[in-house]
Design an enzyme around this catalytic site. Structure first.
Site, PDB file in Angstrom:
ATOM      1  N   CYS A 160       0.815  -1.225   0.000  1.00 13.13           N
ATOM      2  CA  CYS A 160       0.000   0.000   0.000  1.00 13.13           C
ATOM      3  C   CYS A 160       0.843   1.268   0.000  1.00 13.13           C
ATOM      4  O   CYS A 160       0.303   2.368  -0.126  1.00 13.13           O
ATOM      5  CB  CYS A 160      -0.957  -0.007   1.178  1.00 13.13           C
ATOM      6  SG  CYS A 160      -2.038  -1.437   1.153  1.00 13.13           S
ATOM      7  N   HIS A 190      -3.238   7.032   2.004  1.00 12.61           N
ATOM      8  CA  HIS A 190      -3.715   5.698   1.675  1.00 12.61           C
ATOM      9  C   HIS A 190      -5.029   5.435   2.416  1.00 12.61           C
ATOM     10  O   HIS A 190      -5.140   5.661   3.621  1.00 12.61           O
ATOM     11  CB  HIS A 190      -2.655   4.666   2.058  1.00 12.61           C
ATOM     12  CG  HIS A 190      -3.153   3.267   1.973  1.00 12.61           C
ATOM     13  ND1 HIS A 190      -3.794   2.790   0.851  1.00 12.61           N
ATOM     14  CD2 HIS A 190      -3.137   2.248   2.866  1.00 12.61           C
ATOM     15  CE1 HIS A 190      -4.138   1.539   1.060  1.00 12.61           C
ATOM     16  NE2 HIS A 190      -3.758   1.188   2.273  1.00 12.61           N
ATOM     17  N   ASN A 241     -10.119  -0.453   0.842  1.00 10.72           N
ATOM     18  CA  ASN A 241      -8.667  -0.307   0.719  1.00 10.72           C
ATOM     19  C   ASN A 241      -8.231  -0.890  -0.630  1.00 10.72           C
ATOM     20  O   ASN A 241      -8.262  -2.104  -0.821  1.00 10.72           O
ATOM     21  CB  ASN A 241      -8.014  -1.066   1.886  1.00 10.72           C
ATOM     22  CG  ASN A 241      -6.495  -1.051   1.829  1.00 10.72           C
ATOM     23  OD1 ASN A 241      -5.897  -0.749   0.797  1.00 10.72           O
ATOM     24  ND2 ASN A 241      -5.874  -1.395   2.930  1.00 10.72           N
TER      25      ASN A 241
HETATM   26  N1  ACO Z   1     -17.380  -8.391  11.497  1.00  9.85           N
HETATM   27  C1  ACO Z   1     -17.730  -8.613  12.773  1.00  9.85           C
HETATM   28  N2  ACO Z   1     -16.807  -8.810  13.736  1.00  9.85           N
HETATM   29  C2  ACO Z   1     -15.520  -8.800  13.367  1.00  9.85           C
HETATM   30  C3  ACO Z   1     -15.096  -8.576  12.044  1.00  9.85           C
HETATM   31  C4  ACO Z   1     -16.091  -8.373  11.075  1.00  9.85           C
HETATM   32  N3  ACO Z   1     -15.811  -8.152   9.789  1.00  9.85           N
HETATM   33  N4  ACO Z   1     -13.751  -8.607  11.988  1.00  9.85           N
HETATM   34  C5  ACO Z   1     -13.319  -8.840  13.241  1.00  9.85           C
HETATM   35  N5  ACO Z   1     -14.386  -8.952  14.080  1.00  9.85           N
HETATM   36  C6  ACO Z   1     -14.392  -9.216  15.514  1.00  9.85           C
HETATM   37  C7  ACO Z   1     -13.121  -9.908  15.962  1.00  9.85           C
HETATM   38  O1  ACO Z   1     -13.233 -11.293  15.763  1.00  9.85           O
HETATM   39  C8  ACO Z   1     -13.103  -9.522  17.416  1.00  9.85           C
HETATM   40  O2  ACO Z   1     -13.995 -10.338  18.126  1.00  9.85           O
HETATM   41  P1  ACO Z   1     -13.590 -10.943  19.568  1.00  9.85           P
HETATM   42  O3  ACO Z   1     -13.421  -9.721  20.431  1.00  9.85           O
HETATM   43  O4  ACO Z   1     -14.752 -11.782  19.904  1.00  9.85           O
HETATM   44  O5  ACO Z   1     -12.296 -11.670  19.350  1.00  9.85           O
HETATM   45  C9  ACO Z   1     -13.675  -8.102  17.420  1.00  9.85           C
HETATM   46  O6  ACO Z   1     -14.406  -7.971  16.198  1.00  9.85           O
HETATM   47  C10 ACO Z   1     -12.618  -7.009  17.496  1.00  9.85           C
HETATM   48  O7  ACO Z   1     -11.593  -7.297  16.534  1.00  9.85           O
HETATM   49  P2  ACO Z   1     -10.366  -6.336  16.343  1.00  9.85           P
HETATM   50  O8  ACO Z   1      -9.431  -6.938  15.341  1.00  9.85           O
HETATM   51  O9  ACO Z   1      -9.792  -5.960  17.685  1.00  9.85           O
HETATM   52  O10 ACO Z   1     -11.089  -5.076  15.725  1.00  9.85           O
HETATM   53  P3  ACO Z   1     -10.513  -3.646  15.481  1.00  9.85           P
HETATM   54  O11 ACO Z   1     -11.333  -2.648  16.164  1.00  9.85           O
HETATM   55  O12 ACO Z   1      -9.005  -3.614  15.667  1.00  9.85           O
HETATM   56  O13 ACO Z   1     -10.758  -3.459  13.917  1.00  9.85           O
HETATM   57  C11 ACO Z   1      -9.590  -3.556  11.825  1.00  9.85           C
HETATM   58  C12 ACO Z   1     -10.173  -4.358  12.989  1.00  9.85           C
HETATM   59  C13 ACO Z   1     -10.717  -2.806  11.154  1.00  9.85           C
HETATM   60  C14 ACO Z   1      -8.986  -4.557  10.833  1.00  9.85           C
HETATM   61  C15 ACO Z   1      -8.523  -2.586  12.344  1.00  9.85           C
HETATM   62  O14 ACO Z   1      -7.622  -3.253  13.192  1.00  9.85           O
HETATM   63  C16 ACO Z   1      -7.758  -1.927  11.242  1.00  9.85           C
HETATM   64  O15 ACO Z   1      -8.273  -1.162  10.484  1.00  9.85           O
HETATM   65  N6  ACO Z   1      -6.438  -2.202  11.142  1.00  9.85           N
HETATM   66  C17 ACO Z   1      -5.608  -1.640  10.117  1.00  9.85           C
HETATM   67  C18 ACO Z   1      -5.750  -2.460   8.896  1.00  9.85           C
HETATM   68  C19 ACO Z   1      -5.072  -1.855   7.713  1.00  9.85           C
HETATM   69  O16 ACO Z   1      -5.002  -0.672   7.591  1.00  9.85           O
HETATM   70  N7  ACO Z   1      -4.609  -2.727   6.840  1.00  9.85           N
HETATM   71  C20 ACO Z   1      -4.141  -2.381   5.594  1.00  9.85           C
HETATM   72  C21 ACO Z   1      -2.773  -1.808   5.566  1.00  9.85           C
HETATM   73  S1  ACO Z   1      -2.385  -1.429   3.942  1.00  9.85           S
HETATM   74  C22 ACO Z   1      -1.640  -2.721   3.053  1.00  9.85           C
HETATM   75  O17 ACO Z   1      -0.437  -2.780   2.956  1.00  9.85           O
HETATM   76  C23 ACO Z   1      -2.532  -3.765   2.397  1.00  9.85           C
END
Ligand code: ACO
Length: 336
Positions: free
Chosen positions: A119, A260, A290
């Site tokens: 990214c 990004h 994304n």
């Molecule tokens: N729907 C419902 N529940 C979900 C989902 C979903 N799609 N995904 C995860 N959960 C659940 C998890 O299982 C977890 O449940 P649990 O507490 O029972 O274990 C709960 O929701 C919380 O999960 P977290 O991972 O802690 O959620 P968070 O608030 O951190 O959000 C997210 C997750 C959106 C992925 C966030 O961490 C994020 O945006 N991270 C950055 C990702 C990113 O930018 N990636 C791309 C980089 S660019 C590249 O190089 C490709």
């Protein structure tokens, strides 16, 4: 024109273009695939829908359309292009996709190669392109970001399949009489390489007695979301601040921030850390998710085509992602 002090040629960003697939995949569609909901995805990421290439559709074609649109805005033809860099992590050929885009576009004079930095790929490719212009080697460079992460998504994994979409975007850089590009900073940190990966796996292939090779294939995308989130909200504003400070520019002077588009919460956190109004941080993550290396030109194109951005406006571009890698660039937009 050459800078008297540095003896380097000036670079301007003279055109931007985009291309998106027709197929729209909404949060409600995803809720029929995995245990998720529009409410969860919208509140945690800001994403409402994303575009996905259909079977048989080509990422090369998407990249070519984005490139064509960028050249048109810059008032240049494909034959003007000296160098074409395709930033992608999802090429349709492991040897690279740039020459196929070159061929489809008709950029017959151009040297063409791929650059992989996930990214951050678009920022790394812009920085690379600028060096060829500054040294006087090339005058017109086309930088394309194109990714189809849908092809590497595990559609049973709700923690990742809701995040990504497919798209292509492109920017034309040209040698110019006055400086558009002001400066950039790039960073890498392999310690976090396993936090976000599409890793290759190998299986042994016995060849003859005592000799074996291996055959490789790639797994689907795996991510430690919370680690990547923490990294992004700390590293990105920090690098933007450093880059601006180096050039005596304050965050308030910048007309638009084109970051990004990974997650609306990351965009909001960056605005807060920089102490700038959130309207200055361009966003379209709700509509496209994304799109990896395509996301920066995709959102830049929206401001440019809707006249929210005028030539000579100060802009910041910043990417971050797998590697880990991140980069920031400050420039004046357009031809002026
Ligand atoms: N729907 C419902 N529940 C979900 C989902 C979903 N799609 N995904 C995860 N959960 C659940 C998890 O299982 C977890 O449940 P649990 O507490 O029972 O274990 C709960 O929701 C919380 O999960 P977290 O991972 O802690 O959620 P968070 O608030 O951190 O959000 C997210 C997750 C959106 C992925 C966030 O961490 C994020 O945006 N991270 C950055 C990702 C990113 O930018 N990636 C791309 C980089 S660019 C590249 O190089 C490709």
């Amino acid at each position: 024109m050459i800078d008297k002090d540095t003896k380097l040629a000036f670079v301007q960003l003279t055109g931007v273009g985009k291309a998106i697939p027709d197929q729209v995949l909404t949060n409600d569609h995803l809720a029929t695939l995995v245990a998720t909901s529009d409410e969860w995805i919208s509140s945690r990421t800001g994403i409402k829908q994303r575009r996905v290439l259909a079977p048989g559709q080509s990422l090369t074609k998407l990249a070519t359309i984005a490139a064509h649109n960028a050249l048109q805005q810059a008032g240049r033809s494909a034959l003007d292009v000296d160098l074409l860099i395709l930033a992608t992590s999802t090429p349709e050929d492991l040897f690279g996709g740039a020459t196929r885009v070159q061929q489809e576009l008709g950029a017959a004079r151009a040297v063409a190669f791929d650059l992989t930095a996930a990214c951050s790929g678009f920022i790394f490719a812009l920085a690379t392109a600028s060096q060829y212009i500054q040294t006087g080697k090339y005058q017109t460079v086309l930088v394309i970001g194109a990714d189809a992460l849908s092809r590497w998504t595990d559609w049973t994994d709700r923690t990742t399949c809701v995040l990504f979409g497919d798209a292509a975007g492109a920017v034309v850089l040209e040698s110019a009489a006055t400086p558009g590009l002001i400066g950039f900073e790039l960073r890498s940190d392999g310690i976090g390489s396993e936090d976000l990966a599409i890793a290759s796996q190998t299986e042994p292939i016995p060849l003859t007695t005592g000799i074996a090779a291996s055959r490789a294939h790639f797994s689907t995308l795996a991510m430690n979301g919370s680690q990547v989130y923490r990294f992004a909200v700390a590293a990105v504003p920090d690098l933007i601040q450093k880059t601006l400070l180096q050039h005596d520019i304050s965050p308030e002077q910048v007309k638009g921030y084109f970051l990004h588009q990974a997650n609306q919460r990351i965009l909001d956190a960056v605005a807060q850390r920089l102490n700038i109004p959130s309207e200055r941080v361009a966003t379209n993550v709700a509509r496209y998710g994304n799109t990896s290396s395509a996301s920066i030109p995709l959102v830049l194109e929206e401001w440019s085509s809707s006249d929210r951005l005028q030539p000579e406006d100060l802009i910041v571009l910043a990417g971050f992602g797998a590697g880990l890698s991140w980069g920031a660039m400050v420039a004046r937009w357009g031809r002026f």
